[in-house]
Design a protein around this motif. Structure first.
Motif, PDB file in Angstrom:
ATOM      1  N   GLY A 338       0.829  -1.188   0.000  1.00 35.93           N
ATOM      2  CA  GLY A 338       0.000   0.000   0.000  1.00 35.93           C
ATOM      3  C   GLY A 338       0.864   1.238   0.000  1.00 35.93           C
ATOM      4  N   PRO A 339       0.258   2.432  -0.012  1.00 37.60           N
ATOM      5  CA  PRO A 339       1.040   3.669  -0.040  1.00 37.60           C
ATOM      6  C   PRO A 339       1.938   3.856   1.179  1.00 37.60           C
ATOM      7  CG  PRO A 339      -1.257   4.071  -0.619  1.00 37.60           C
ATOM      8  CD  PRO A 339      -1.187   2.667  -0.103  1.00 37.60           C
ATOM      9  N   GLU A 340       1.494   3.389   2.353  1.00 39.57           N
ATOM     10  CA  GLU A 340       2.241   3.636   3.584  1.00 39.57           C
ATOM     11  C   GLU A 340       2.794   2.370   4.235  1.00 39.57           C
ATOM     12  OE1 GLU A 340      -0.487   5.642   6.100  1.00 39.57           O
ATOM     13  OE2 GLU A 340      -0.674   7.399   4.808  1.00 39.57           O
ATOM     14  N   GLN A 341       2.181   1.232   3.938  1.00 38.54           N
ATOM     15  CA  GLN A 341       2.559  -0.009   4.606  1.00 38.54           C
ATOM     16  C   GLN A 341       2.688  -1.127   3.581  1.00 38.54           C
ATOM     17  OE1 GLN A 341       2.660  -0.781   8.088  1.00 38.54           O
ATOM     18  NE2 GLN A 341       2.171   1.263   8.825  1.00 38.54           N
ATOM     19  N   ARG A 342       3.460  -2.123   3.940  1.00 42.56           N
ATOM     20  CA  ARG A 342       3.424  -3.413   3.249  1.00 42.56           C
ATOM     21  C   ARG A 342       2.543  -4.332   4.080  1.00 42.56           C
ATOM     22  NH1 ARG A 342       8.529  -6.437   0.665  1.00 42.56           N
ATOM     23  NH2 ARG A 342       7.690  -5.224  -1.093  1.00 42.56           N
ATOM     24  N   TYR A 343       1.626  -5.037   3.414  1.00 42.17           N
ATOM     25  CA  TYR A 343       0.694  -5.917   4.122  1.00 42.17           C
ATOM     26  C   TYR A 343       0.940  -7.371   3.726  1.00 42.17           C
ATOM     27  CZ  TYR A 343      -1.706  -1.498   4.935  1.00 42.17           C
ATOM     28  OH  TYR A 343      -2.003  -0.207   5.295  1.00 42.17           O
ATOM     29  N   PHE A 344       0.827  -8.249   4.710  1.00 47.20           N
ATOM     30  CA  PHE A 344       0.868  -9.687   4.492  1.00 47.20           C
ATOM     31  C   PHE A 344      -0.552 -10.196   4.684  1.00 47.20           C
ATOM     32  CE2 PHE A 344       5.026  -8.306   5.642  1.00 47.20           C
ATOM     33  CZ  PHE A 344       5.933  -9.164   5.039  1.00 47.20           C
ATOM     34  N   LEU A 345      -1.110 -10.852   3.652  1.00 52.64           N
ATOM     35  CA  LEU A 345      -2.519 -11.247   3.666  1.00 52.64           C
ATOM     36  C   LEU A 345      -2.648 -12.682   3.168  1.00 52.64           C
ATOM     37  CD1 LEU A 345      -3.779  -7.984   1.908  1.00 52.64           C
ATOM     38  CD2 LEU A 345      -4.089  -8.509   4.334  1.00 52.64           C
ATOM     39  N   GLY A 346      -3.426 -13.487   3.877  1.00 57.26           N
ATOM     40  CA  GLY A 346      -3.627 -14.864   3.437  1.00 57.26           C
ATOM     41  C   GLY A 346      -4.751 -15.539   4.198  1.00 57.26           C
ATOM     42  N   LEU A 347      -5.435 -16.457   3.526  1.00 56.93           N
ATOM     43  CA  LEU A 347      -6.513 -17.232   4.133  1.00 56.93           C
ATOM     44  C   LEU A 347      -5.961 -18.589   4.566  1.00 56.93           C
ATOM     45  CD1 LEU A 347      -9.317 -16.357   1.563  1.00 56.93           C
ATOM     46  CD2 LEU A 347      -9.316 -15.716   3.980  1.00 56.93           C
ATOM     47  N   VAL A 348      -6.174 -18.940   5.836  1.00 54.54           N
ATOM     48  CA  VAL A 348      -5.613 -20.171   6.401  1.00 54.54           C
ATOM     49  C   VAL A 348      -6.689 -20.960   7.138  1.00 54.54           C
ATOM     50  CG1 VAL A 348      -3.333 -19.103   6.650  1.00 54.54           C
ATOM     51  CG2 VAL A 348      -4.941 -19.033   8.571  1.00 54.54           C
ATOM     52  N   ASP A 349      -6.319 -22.163   7.603  1.00 52.07           N
ATOM     53  CA  ASP A 349      -7.234 -23.076   8.316  1.00 52.07           C
ATOM     54  C   ASP A 349      -8.417 -23.432   7.418  1.00 52.07           C
ATOM     55  OD1 ASP A 349      -5.535 -22.897  10.472  1.00 52.07           O
ATOM     56  OD2 ASP A 349      -6.708 -21.358  11.486  1.00 52.07           O
ATOM     57  N   LEU A 350      -8.123 -24.155   6.353  1.00 49.85           N
ATOM     58  CA  LEU A 350      -9.082 -24.378   5.265  1.00 49.85           C
ATOM     59  C   LEU A 350      -9.752 -25.742   5.304  1.00 49.85           C
ATOM     60  CD1 LEU A 350      -6.790 -22.960   2.402  1.00 49.85           C
ATOM     61  CD2 LEU A 350      -8.326 -21.688   3.922  1.00 49.85           C
ATOM     62  N   VAL A 351      -9.786 -26.415   6.470  1.00 52.63           N
ATOM     63  CA  VAL A 351     -10.279 -27.797   6.492  1.00 52.63           C
ATOM     64  C   VAL A 351     -11.423 -28.015   7.486  1.00 52.63           C
ATOM     65  CG1 VAL A 351      -8.127 -28.820   5.676  1.00 52.63           C
ATOM     66  CG2 VAL A 351      -8.463 -28.451   8.138  1.00 52.63           C
ATOM     67  N   THR A 352     -12.077 -26.949   7.936  1.00 48.90           N
ATOM     68  CA  THR A 352     -13.172 -27.106   8.899  1.00 48.90           C
ATOM     69  C   THR A 352     -14.502 -27.195   8.152  1.00 48.90           C
ATOM     70  OG1 THR A 352     -11.958 -25.854  10.574  1.00 48.90           O
ATOM     71  CG2 THR A 352     -14.324 -26.158  10.921  1.00 48.90           C
ATOM     72  N   VAL A 353     -15.072 -28.384   8.135  1.00 49.40           N
ATOM     73  CA  VAL A 353     -16.337 -28.625   7.442  1.00 49.40           C
ATOM     74  C   VAL A 353     -17.501 -28.206   8.347  1.00 49.40           C
ATOM     75  CG1 VAL A 353     -17.819 -30.399   6.418  1.00 49.40           C
ATOM     76  CG2 VAL A 353     -15.333 -30.499   6.115  1.00 49.40           C
ATOM     77  N   TYR A 354     -18.529 -27.636   7.742  1.00 46.15           N
ATOM     78  CA  TYR A 354     -19.726 -27.258   8.506  1.00 46.15           C
ATOM     79  C   TYR A 354     -20.616 -28.483   8.657  1.00 46.15           C
ATOM     80  CZ  TYR A 354     -23.593 -24.345  10.163  1.00 46.15           C
ATOM     81  OH  TYR A 354     -24.592 -23.774  10.923  1.00 46.15           O
ATOM     82  N   GLY A 355     -20.171 -29.392   9.515  1.00 41.47           N
ATOM     83  CA  GLY A 355     -20.908 -30.630   9.769  1.00 41.47           C
ATOM     84  C   GLY A 355     -21.713 -30.549  11.049  1.00 41.47           C
ATOM     85  N   LEU A 356     -22.017 -31.696  11.605  1.00 41.94           N
ATOM     86  CA  LEU A 356     -22.883 -31.748  12.784  1.00 41.94           C
ATOM     87  C   LEU A 356     -22.278 -30.992  13.961  1.00 41.94           C
ATOM     88  CD1 LEU A 356     -25.360 -32.844  14.264  1.00 41.94           C
ATOM     89  CD2 LEU A 356     -24.054 -34.940  14.744  1.00 41.94           C
ATOM     90  N   HIS A 357     -20.984 -31.169  14.196  1.00 46.64           N
ATOM     91  CA  HIS A 357     -20.338 -30.515  15.330  1.00 46.64           C
ATOM     92  C   HIS A 357     -20.455 -28.997  15.234  1.00 46.64           C
ATOM     93  CE1 HIS A 357     -17.521 -29.960  18.636  1.00 46.64           C
ATOM     94  NE2 HIS A 357     -16.800 -29.155  17.881  1.00 46.64           N
ATOM     95  N   LYS A 358     -20.165 -28.444  14.055  1.00 44.98           N
ATOM     96  CA  LYS A 358     -20.238 -26.993  13.879  1.00 44.98           C
ATOM     97  C   LYS A 358     -21.687 -26.503  13.908  1.00 44.98           C
ATOM     98  CE  LYS A 358     -16.033 -25.717  13.857  1.00 44.98           C
ATOM     99  NZ  LYS A 358     -15.539 -24.761  14.876  1.00 44.98           N
ATOM    100  N   ARG A 359     -22.613 -27.332  13.444  1.00 46.03           N
ATOM    101  CA  ARG A 359     -24.018 -26.941  13.517  1.00 46.03           C
ATOM    102  C   ARG A 359     -24.492 -26.848  14.963  1.00 46.03           C
ATOM    103  NH1 ARG A 359     -26.625 -27.502   8.439  1.00 46.03           N
ATOM    104  NH2 ARG A 359     -25.249 -28.450   6.886  1.00 46.03           N
ATOM    105  N   LEU A 360     -24.016 -27.775  15.800  1.00 47.24           N
ATOM    106  CA  LEU A 360     -24.356 -27.700  17.222  1.00 47.24           C
ATOM    107  C   LEU A 360     -23.715 -26.479  17.876  1.00 47.24           C
ATOM    108  CD1 LEU A 360     -24.027 -31.473  18.223  1.00 47.24           C
ATOM    109  CD2 LEU A 360     -26.141 -30.134  17.968  1.00 47.24           C
ATOM    110  N   GLU A 361     -22.484 -26.168  17.498  1.00 48.40           N
ATOM    111  CA  GLU A 361     -21.846 -24.954  18.001  1.00 48.40           C
ATOM    112  C   GLU A 361     -22.633 -23.716  17.582  1.00 48.40           C
ATOM    113  OE1 GLU A 361     -17.731 -24.419  17.194  1.00 48.40           O
ATOM    114  OE2 GLU A 361     -17.155 -26.372  17.960  1.00 48.40           O
ATOM    115  N   HIS A 362     -23.136 -23.737  16.352  1.00 47.86           N
ATOM    116  CA  HIS A 362     -23.942 -22.610  15.872  1.00 47.86           C
ATOM    117  C   HIS A 362     -25.215 -22.461  16.705  1.00 47.86           C
ATOM    118  CE1 HIS A 362     -25.938 -19.829  13.123  1.00 47.86           C
ATOM    119  NE2 HIS A 362     -26.983 -20.650  13.135  1.00 47.86           N
TER     120      HIS A 362
END
Length: 395
Positions: A338-362
């Motif tokens: 960017g104009p003033e900063q350098r940024y490090f950007l990335g998407l990680v932790d890509l293996v969490t399926v929205y299955g039964l466990h996450k539905r119960l957490e929801h």
């Protein structure tokens, strides 16, 4: 926009055990409060020296990875026009342990497509220097390591998570081919380690988003929600390496200038892909690095952008793939200037399926969080919310 305040500098301790002993000095209490304080004092990077409890395991990982990479070098993957099986599994018997390599040819080809030489990969992950352990505030039971040069990140995974990753590997590779400048973390290998007749431990290897780490002033793990998304910052001047969270980011902005439109579009493309895979609870990693040191008021480097982009056939193809000019720097795929900063950007932790466990957490979150946003939501909601966060916090 004022630059973000300087954050903690990096420090390496000989081992977390040494930090624990120092924290415990003069205190006989071993209760819950002490353990919480002990974990807080142990945050950061620690060199895994011979006195570390994980030294033997990481030495096995290094020896096994050196040998596995040598096999890849001796038997390179087939030419790029032919399909590579993602179900390939090889086990190498070593002295006192065995190391498994899952989908080895597929990951070898992926590393080559990124311009990563096997010799460099082998040198960084092999026995050339001790791994670093990263201790964080994450609720995950996983262990986190960095190669001695901090270029590669290793994380232990549950067997189920590895199965999900391998099942989606062909589509992951296809997405990176369609969008070569994707923000998705670059996965470089999946392995298993078993000592004697013990239980297998699985781990993945990926490019570290925060590399090179020199002069990084602040690091954040963003999920676009509020519940459990605050970390008590280290005292000013503390050498602790700390990754902060969403609520710590309040009042800050990522000033990308003309690259903002590229970033927002890539967030849409990548989160749409993860939504199609039924994934949730992934993170956007963000780090700040000033273009110049304190007291040095020279203009930020303007000639650091690559003069050409490999593989572009036409402006139309470049637009469809959402390419950009990459900075002339290591780890360019995760760096945006960017104009003033350098940024490090990335998407990680890509293996969490929205299955039964996450539905119960929801369901539990809906009942308990009283209108506050929380992490476990449907993939569509999660993708939309993270994109909205990106739009609201960039300029």
């Amino acid at each position: 926009m004022p630059a973000p305040s300087p954050g903690p500098r990096e420090v390496l301790a000989s081992s977390p055990e040494a930090g624990s002993r120092a924290a415990a000095a003069g205190s006989s209490s071993r209760g819950l409060l002490w353990h919480l304080q002990d974990k807080r004092l142990r945050l950061g990077l620690f060199e895994i020296d011979p006195g570390h409890e994980l030294h033997q395991m990481t030495c096995m990982m290094q020896a096994g990875l050196w040998a596995a990479t040598q096999v890849s070098m001796d038997h390179p993957p087939t030419v790029s026009g032919q399909p590579v099986p993602c179900t390939d599994s090889k086990t190498r018997l070593m002295q006192g342990f065995e190391l498994g390599t899952l989908a080895g040819p597929a990951f070898a080809r992926l590393r080559r497509s990124l311009g990563l030489a096997d010799e460099d990969y082998q040198a960084a992950l092999g026995p050339g220097g001790p791994y670093l352990q990263f201790l964080s505030t994450s609720k995950s039971k996983a262990s986190f390591f960095l190669s001695h040069d901090q270029r590669f990140f290793l994380k232990t995974q549950r067997r189920r998570e590895v199965q999900v990753l391998l099942a989606h590997l062909p589509r992951y590779v296809q997405h990176l081919q369609r969008h070569p400048h994707s923000l998705l973390a670059r996965l470089l290998g999946v392995h298993s380690l078993r000592v004697a007749q013990g239980k297998k431990k699985y781990f993945i290897i990926m490019q570290s988003v925060f590399f090179p780490a020199g002069r990084i002033s602040e690091r954040y793990d963003i999920k676009g929600c509020e519940v459990s998304r605050w970390v008590d910052p280290a005292p000013e001047g503390s050498p602790i390496v700390q990754v902060l969270k969403d609520l710590n980011f309040e009042g800050k902005t990522i000033n990308l200038g003309p690259q903002r439109s590229w970033f927002l579009r890539q967030m849409e493309l990548d989160t749409a892909f993860l939504r199609e895979l039924n994934m949730t609870d992934y993170s956007l990693l963000v780090a700040f690095q000033p273009h110049f040191l304190e007291g040095d008021r020279r203009a930020p480097p303007r000639g650091s952008l690559a003069t050409s982009v490999r593989g572009i056939q036409s402006p139309e193809e470049s637009g469809a793939q959402n390419r950009r000019l990459l900075p002339d720097a290591p780890n360019a795929l995760h760096i945006v200037d960017g104009p003033e900063q350098r940024y490090f950007l990335g998407l990680v932790d890509l293996v969490t399926v929205y299955g039964l466990h996450k539905r119960l957490e929801h369901l539990c979150g809906t009942l308990c969080c009283l209108g506050r946003t929380f992490s476990p939501v449907s993939p569509a909601c999660y993708a939309r919310r993270l994109c909205q966060w990106a739009e609201a916090h960039t300029e």
